[in-house]
Scaffold this motif. Structure first.
Motif, short mmCIF file in Angstrom:
data_model
loop_
_atom_site.label_atom_id
_atom_site.label_comp_id
_atom_site.label_asym_id
_atom_site.label_seq_id
_atom_site.Cartn_x
_atom_site.Cartn_y
_atom_site.Cartn_z
N ASN A 5 14.74 6.60 13.19
CA ASN A 5 14.64 7.37 11.94
C ASN A 5 13.22 7.25 11.39
O ASN A 5 12.63 6.17 11.41
CB ASN A 5 15.62 6.83 10.90
N VAL A 6 12.70 8.35 10.94
CA VAL A 6 11.33 8.34 10.42
C VAL A 6 11.23 9.17 9.14
O VAL A 6 12.04 10.06 8.89
CB VAL A 6 10.33 8.93 11.44
N MET A 7 10.21 8.81 8.37
CA MET A 7 9.78 9.68 7.28
C MET A 7 8.58 10.44 7.85
O MET A 7 7.79 9.84 8.59
CB MET A 7 9.34 8.87 6.05
N VAL A 8 8.43 11.71 7.53
CA VAL A 8 7.31 12.46 8.12
C VAL A 8 6.40 12.98 7.00
O VAL A 8 6.84 13.21 5.87
CB VAL A 8 7.79 13.65 9.00
N SER A 9 5.14 13.16 7.36
CA SER A 9 4.21 13.72 6.37
C SER A 9 4.62 15.17 6.10
O SER A 9 5.11 15.87 6.99
CB SER A 9 2.78 13.66 6.88
N GLU A 10 4.41 15.59 4.85
CA GLU A 10 4.87 16.94 4.46
C GLU A 10 4.24 18.03 5.33
O GLU A 10 4.85 19.03 5.64
CB GLU A 10 4.54 17.18 2.98
N GLY A 11 2.98 17.77 5.73
CA GLY A 11 2.26 18.74 6.57
C GLY A 11 2.99 19.01 7.87
O GLY A 11 3.00 20.14 8.35
N TYR A 12 3.60 17.96 8.43
CA TYR A 12 4.32 18.15 9.69
C TYR A 12 5.49 19.12 9.51
O TYR A 12 5.70 20.03 10.31
CB TYR A 12 4.82 16.81 10.23
N LEU A 13 6.22 18.89 8.42
CA LEU A 13 7.38 19.78 8.16
C LEU A 13 6.93 21.21 8.02
O LEU A 13 7.53 22.13 8.55
CB LEU A 13 8.09 19.34 6.88
N GLU A 14 5.81 21.39 7.25
CA GLU A 14 5.30 22.76 7.02
C GLU A 14 4.83 23.38 8.33
O GLU A 14 5.12 24.54 8.62
CB GLU A 14 4.12 22.71 6.04
N TYR A 71 0.81 -1.22 0.00
CA TYR A 71 0.00 0.00 0.00
C TYR A 71 0.85 1.27 0.00
O TYR A 71 0.39 2.33 -0.39
CB TYR A 71 -0.95 0.00 1.20
N MET A 72 2.07 1.15 0.50
CA MET A 72 2.93 2.34 0.53
C MET A 72 4.26 1.99 -0.15
O MET A 72 5.33 2.20 0.41
CB MET A 72 3.15 2.80 1.96
N ASP A 73 4.14 1.46 -1.38
CA ASP A 73 5.36 1.01 -2.06
C ASP A 73 6.25 2.18 -2.48
O ASP A 73 7.43 2.00 -2.78
CB ASP A 73 5.01 0.13 -3.27
N ASP A 74 5.70 3.38 -2.49
CA ASP A 74 6.53 4.54 -2.83
C ASP A 74 7.21 5.13 -1.60
O ASP A 74 7.91 6.13 -1.69
CB ASP A 74 5.67 5.62 -3.54
N LEU A 75 6.96 4.54 -0.45
CA LEU A 75 7.58 5.04 0.79
C LEU A 75 8.89 4.27 1.04
O LEU A 75 8.87 3.06 1.19
CB LEU A 75 6.62 4.85 1.97
N LYS A 76 9.97 5.04 1.07
CA LYS A 76 11.26 4.41 1.33
C LYS A 76 11.52 4.48 2.83
O LYS A 76 11.86 5.54 3.36
CB LYS A 76 12.35 5.18 0.56
N LEU A 77 11.25 3.35 3.49
CA LEU A 77 11.36 3.36 4.95
C LEU A 77 12.82 3.51 5.39
O LEU A 77 13.71 2.87 4.82
CB LEU A 77 10.78 2.06 5.52
N PRO A 78 13.08 4.32 6.36
CA PRO A 78 14.47 4.52 6.79
C PRO A 78 14.99 3.32 7.59
O PRO A 78 14.19 2.55 8.15
CB PRO A 78 14.38 5.76 7.67
N ASP A 79 16.27 3.22 7.63
CA ASP A 79 16.89 2.10 8.34
C ASP A 79 16.83 2.34 9.86
O ASP A 79 17.21 3.39 10.35
CB ASP A 79 18.35 2.00 7.87
N ASN A 80 16.34 1.34 10.58
CA ASN A 80 16.25 1.47 12.04
C ASN A 80 16.79 0.24 12.75
O ASN A 80 16.44 -0.02 13.90
CB ASN A 80 14.77 1.68 12.43
N PHE A 111 4.23 10.19 11.33
CA PHE A 111 5.60 9.73 11.15
C PHE A 111 5.50 8.27 10.65
O PHE A 111 4.59 7.55 11.06
CB PHE A 111 6.37 9.73 12.48
N PHE A 112 6.43 7.89 9.82
CA PHE A 112 6.41 6.52 9.31
C PHE A 112 7.77 5.85 9.56
O PHE A 112 8.81 6.46 9.30
CB PHE A 112 6.13 6.51 7.80
N LEU A 113 7.69 4.61 10.05
CA LEU A 113 8.89 3.77 10.17
C LEU A 113 8.43 2.32 10.02
O LEU A 113 7.22 2.07 9.87
CB LEU A 113 9.65 4.02 11.47
N ASP A 114 9.35 1.39 10.03
CA ASP A 114 8.88 0.02 9.82
C ASP A 114 8.23 -0.51 11.09
O ASP A 114 8.49 -0.03 12.19
CB ASP A 114 10.03 -0.87 9.34
N ARG A 115 7.34 -1.50 10.91
CA ARG A 115 6.50 -1.96 12.01
C ARG A 115 7.34 -2.51 13.16
O ARG A 115 7.07 -2.23 14.33
CB ARG A 115 5.53 -3.02 11.50
N ALA A 116 8.38 -3.25 12.80
CA ALA A 116 9.23 -3.84 13.85
C ALA A 116 9.88 -2.75 14.69
O ALA A 116 9.97 -2.85 15.92
CB ALA A 116 10.29 -4.72 13.20
#
Lengths: 232, 772
Positions: free
Chosen positions: B538-547, B514-523, B584-589
């Motif tokens: 390490n996380v990827m964040v939604s653009e809205g958060y940055l703004e 479902y989120m194949d375009d999301l490059k999850l960071p290494d944790n 914020f997005f990171l891998d489930r584990a």
């Protein structure tokens, strides 16, 4: 002396553009005197009138009316001085456009502690029938009568008239001059009348001629000619 | 005999000025009355509704919290709980499907003095087994009338009345929902018999508790809630019962959201009113100064006759201040009558609030009558005092307009008409400054009136295009599903410390479809060292958060637990386009490690199709398309009626500003206009000289101030965004800017016609007046 001016000096501009308009002018007027200030354009007569009227400052000298000295007065004191002592008549009548004739005269009455009766004055000025008209419904002469009414209803010590007939035709001018004469005689107001019309000198008690800011002559008329009989 | 004392005849002028110049004063009056009326209406309605809301909470004994158990609580548990100085009440409910796919949550009738006592808004409470009272707002949004029959599960029930429940002032179905939804969810009350007849499908065994001590502060309430929770958890071990939900008052959006939201816009509306008042004060001052210029010789004579400056200042202030006073009073009356309903409707259109009584608001009187009058009076007084400081002789000579220092501006060799217009421009610079300022402000109002709708439409498009899946299941308890479409995720909610805003942390499968375009960071390292204090994930964040929080990639962010004093650290490795929430997005584990959960723990599923095998009782909520756009939908629903009003205010402001200042410029130049006519200029040519000068300034202001206005709106928008959860990116389509300019042009065209009429009416004799 009722109105006394001592060593009045006045200049405009500065440096190379400095123009001395009045040079040590001194004069005294008695109560009830009708004085005509005569002189060509630029002689300083209107400036002198404005200094007496407290609407222009003298550079130096003293002015006293009924013992009240004018120099060093602050703005509000000058307003009260004018309110107490002076009536003003101008060449342009400067009436308030949306007040009736009666109300324009009441503007003066309101300022006085001892005003004349407005109704009586309206009749004397020949404005009774026009009392409820507004200025733009009147002729020039009627407007000037109204402005004289506004000035004299205060029962002022001194009535200052700056070219009061300057914008009027011959007959109307004579009517206005007669009115000023009557006011002077009836209410014993001291009148200072500024004009460049030499013929008016004959109706005055005193004639002061000004030239280049100096008093050229100061004479008394032994025999006055009534305003009605003046010709020019 | 005592001499007669005359009253000041200048007083009689005031009424004549007002009547004689009615167009000008009517414009000022309308300008003020409308804006003051709206602000007064807002404050009055807001205060009245606030009191109705808070009194409702108090007098209708709103719960201190509730919990839902899988099985009925036994007496021992109730006894244990009530030892904590609370009263526990059984308030079971049934979630039943009603019209369409809407849900109605049905409670047994609650009597007077009971916890969460209802307020009857209209009609009657149900008395028979086939009768129901439904939420007033839901009924309105769905066109349900008293006497109508609605389905409730398998039964049909007659609606006998509409109600507002204090525990559902905002219709949140689940506390974890992103937004309330008054269109698809309602509450209802039925008799005990009807409740029994409806069966047990969708039954929730809900118990409320009510703190005996009503004066507890937030911390004490939290502590008590924790104690209650501990008792419940202990009981689960004892009895095998299950705790399905636990919400205390301070966390219950259905109770507190409306109260938190009310008054939220008061500061903005008050600021708006005062900006308008200041603009108007300067307009009034400029108009009064213009009158002084026109009457300069009469003023000179009055001053020479002995009128003091103060007397004349008071005289020239009288007409505008009287106009403002009447407008403020009428505005207040409008506020208590017509305008109040706009805001009341806005609240009633969003929240299920009880009946209110209009209260006298000293705040409204101070802010909308006393305050504006002081501002208008002071500005006009200062401006006039300055204008009348000119010596009497200068008034007599009509020399008050140009100071001696002013040099005649050399204009380039344009055509005569252009140079003339430039002179008009330079002559009226203060008026044009006010015009530009006012037009900028009107432009800002247009951003609210016309700009919010496209902004929200854009948000909805973005949300839908960036959503993860058609369905996002949030589970009460982890349930395994054997379905290829279902993809597990973990989630946690933390608070952003500066604004206590909830941030959702998603743990996504590493090979997510479902989120194949999301490059999850290494944790990997962080996952291994999760137990260590200060571990950074390490996380990827939604653009809205940055703004919203103005962060950059590489920054380390600290978030904390809602109730516990525990902090988590995350490093931003990149952004991900996800507009539905701040996440914020990171891998489930990694997420499970971060929150000290089991390695396989999960919170729900993403799926593109409905997962029918999950039992309804195991689902906390399902996030669908409507839920994702709920913020924008609800904002539209609540404020939809306000948007056109802002547009109306902006247009009124455009017209009145251009009319008043354009008219003043023509009046000021009446003699010149008259003289031009004598010389043979046609009305149209005169208009080209005077009206077009105003038109050029007005149109240039409309167009050129757009970047400035947009920058101001962005700042305000940012402020608004901090008042709500999430982030709606600023966006306006080109059509918005075109509309903005067209509104300005249309307003000017109307004013142009009025000014043409004014020019036509100036007689040729005007120029000759002073020569009589």
């Amino acid at each position: 002396m009722y109105l006394e001016l001592n060593d009045i000096c006045k200049s405009f501009g500065s440096g190379e553009t400095l123009v001395q308009v009045l040079h040590d002018v001194s004069l005294g007027l008695e109560k009830g005197e009708l004085c005509v200030l005569l002189g060509p354009s630029g002689s300083g007569k209107s400036t002198l009138l404005n200094i007496i009227g407290g609407i222009e400052d003298a550079d130096s000298g003293q002015i006293t009316i009924r013992g009240d000295r004018m120099e060093n007065m602050k703005e509000k004191e000058l307003s009260l001085y004018r309110r107490k002592h002076l009536g003003y008549v101008f060449q342009s009548y400067n009436l308030i456009p949306n007040l009736t004739v009666r109300e324009n005269i009441e503007v003066g009455a309101f300022l006085s502690e001892d005003p004349l009766d407005v109704d009586t004055l309206l009749k004397e000025l020949g404005l009774w029938d026009h009392r409820d008209k507004i200025p733009n419904q009147l002729s020039g002469g009627q407007q000037q009568r109204t402005s004289i009414g506004r000035a004299i209803v205060k029962n002022p010590d001194v009535l200052l008239c700056d070219e009061p007939t300057g914008a009027l035709d011959y007959n109307t001018s004579k009517d206005i001059l007669k009115l000023i004469e009557e006011v002077n005689q009836k209410y014993r107001s001291t009148v200072v009348l500024v004009t460049h019309n030499d013929a008016l000198k004959d109706m005055a008690d005193r004639v002061i001629r000004l030239k280049d800011g100096h008093i050229l002559s100061d004479t008394r008329n032994e025999t006055k000619i009534p305003a009605a009989d003046l010709e020019w | 005999m005592a001499k007669k004392k005359y009253k000041d005849p200048l007083r009689r002028r005031i009424l004549r000025d007002l009547i004689g110049d009615w167009g000008k004063y009517l414009a000022i009056f309308l300008f003020l009355a409308v804006f003051i009326g709206f602000e007064a209406g807002y404050i009055i309605a807001d205060t009245s509704m606030q009191i109705a809301y808070t009194d409702g909470m108090k007098n209708r004994h709103v719960e201190s919290g509730h919990f839902i158990l899988h099985d009925k609580a036994d007496k021992e548990l109730i006894k244990k709980l009530e030892k904590e100085d609370i009263s526990v009440a059984e308030q079971y409910y049934l979630d039943k499907q009603t019209t369409g796919s809407n849900t109605i949550r049905i409670y047994k009738m609650r009597g007077k003095g009971e916890v969460n006592e209802p307020c009857l808004m209209d009609g009657e409470y149900p008395e028979a087994a086939d009768e129901i009272a439904v939420d007033r707002l839901y009924a309105e949004k769905n066109g349900i009338k008293i006497g109508d029959t609605i389905p409730a599960g398998k039964l049909d029930m007659k609606v006998t009345g509409t109600i507002a429940l204090p525990d559902y002032s905002c219709l949140y179905k689940n506390n974890s929902d992103m937004m309330f939804n008054a269109t698809h969810f309602s509450v209802g009350l039925v008799t005990d018999k009807a409740f029994k007849d409806l069966g047990t499908g969708g039954l929730s065994r809900c118990y409320t508790w009510y703190n005996d001590d009503r004066s507890l502060d937030l911390k004490e309430r939290n502590d008590k809630a924790e104690d209650i929770k501990d008792i419940l958890v202990d009981d689960i071990y004892r009895t095998g019962n299950m705790l399905e939900d636990f919400v205390q008052y301070d966390d219950n959006n259905a109770i507190i959201f409306a109260g938190d939201d009310m008054s939220g816009d008061k500061a903005m509306f008050t600021a708006m009113l005062y900006i308008i008042i200041v603009v108007l004060a300067f307009i009034m001052a400029i108009l009064a100064k213009s009158t002084i210029e026109q009457e300069s010789q009469a003023i000179g004579t009055l001053r020479a006759s002995g009128y003091t400056r103060g007397e004349l200042v008071r005289h020239y202030m009288a007409a505008p201040v009287i106009t403002a006073l009447i407008a403020a009073l009428i505005g207040n009356i409008l506020g208590y009558t017509a305008m109040k309903y706009i805001v009341v409707d806005m609240y009633y259109n969003s929240y299920s609030l009880p009946l209110y009584e209009t209260i006298w608001s000293p705040e409204a009187f101070l802010k909308t009558t006393v305050g504006p009058l002081i501002v208008l009076t002071v500005v006009t007084f200062l401006y006039l005092s300055r204008a009348l400081r000119v010596p009497p002789l200068q008034f007599l000579r009509g020399e008050i307009r140009s100071s001696k220092k002013t040099r005649v501006m050399k204009l380039r060799r344009f055509s005569f008409m252009t140079r003339y217009r430039e002179r008009v421009l330079f002559q009226n610079i203060p008026a044009y400054i006010v015009l530009v300022f006012g037009i900028s402000f009107a432009g800002l109002l247009l951003f609210f009136g016309l700009g919010l709708q496209p902004l929200m439409d854009n948000f909805k498009d973005d949300v839908l295009s960036s959503r993860i899946a058609e369905y996002q299941y949030v589970l009460q308890t982890p349930v395994e599903v054997d379905d290829d479409d279902a993809e597990k995720y973990s989630a946690a909610t933390l608070l952003e410390p500066s604004h206590d805003e909830e941030i959702t942390i998603y743990g996504i499968e590493k090979d997510s479809e479902y989120m194949d375009d999301l490059k999850l960071p290494d944790n990997e390292k962080a996952t291994e060292e999760a137990d260590k204090k200060g571990t950074v994930f390490n996380v990827m964040v939604s653009e809205g958060y940055l703004e919203k929080y103005r962060c950059e990639v590489g920054d380390t962010i600290k978030l904390h637990e809602k109730y516990e004093d525990k902090t988590y650290r995350f490093r931003i490795k990149g952004t991900y386009k996800y507009d539905a929430a701040l996440a914020f997005f990171l891998d489930r584990a990694a997420l499970n490690a971060c929150f000290d959960r089991d390695e396989d723990s999960f919170s729900g599923y993403f799926s593109d199709k409905e997962l029918t095998e999950i039992d309804e009782g195991d689902i906390a909520t399902i996030i669908r398309e409507n839920d994702l756009t709920a913020i924008a939908d609800q904002l539209e629903d609540s404020f939809g009626s306000i948007f056109p009003m802002f547009t109306g205010f902006a247009i009124i402001m455009y017209i009145l500003l251009m009319y008043l200042l354009g008219r003043m410029i023509i009046e000021r130049n009446a003699k010149n206009v008259s003289m031009l006519k004598i010389l043979g200029y046609t009305d149209r040519e005169v208009s080209r000289l005077y009206n077009r000068a105003t038109g050029i300034v007005a149109m240039a202001a409309v167009v050129l101030t757009i970047p400035l206005v947009e920058a101001i709106f962005r700042v305000i928008w940012r402020y608004v965004m901090f008042e709500i959860s999430g982030w709606l990116t600023f966006y306006e389509p080109p059509s918005f800017y075109i509309k903005m300019v067209l509104f300005g042009f249309a307003a000017y065209f109307l004013v142009y016609l009025l000014q043409m009429r004014k020019i036509r009416r100036i007689p040729m004799g005007e120029a000759l007046k002073s020569m009589e």
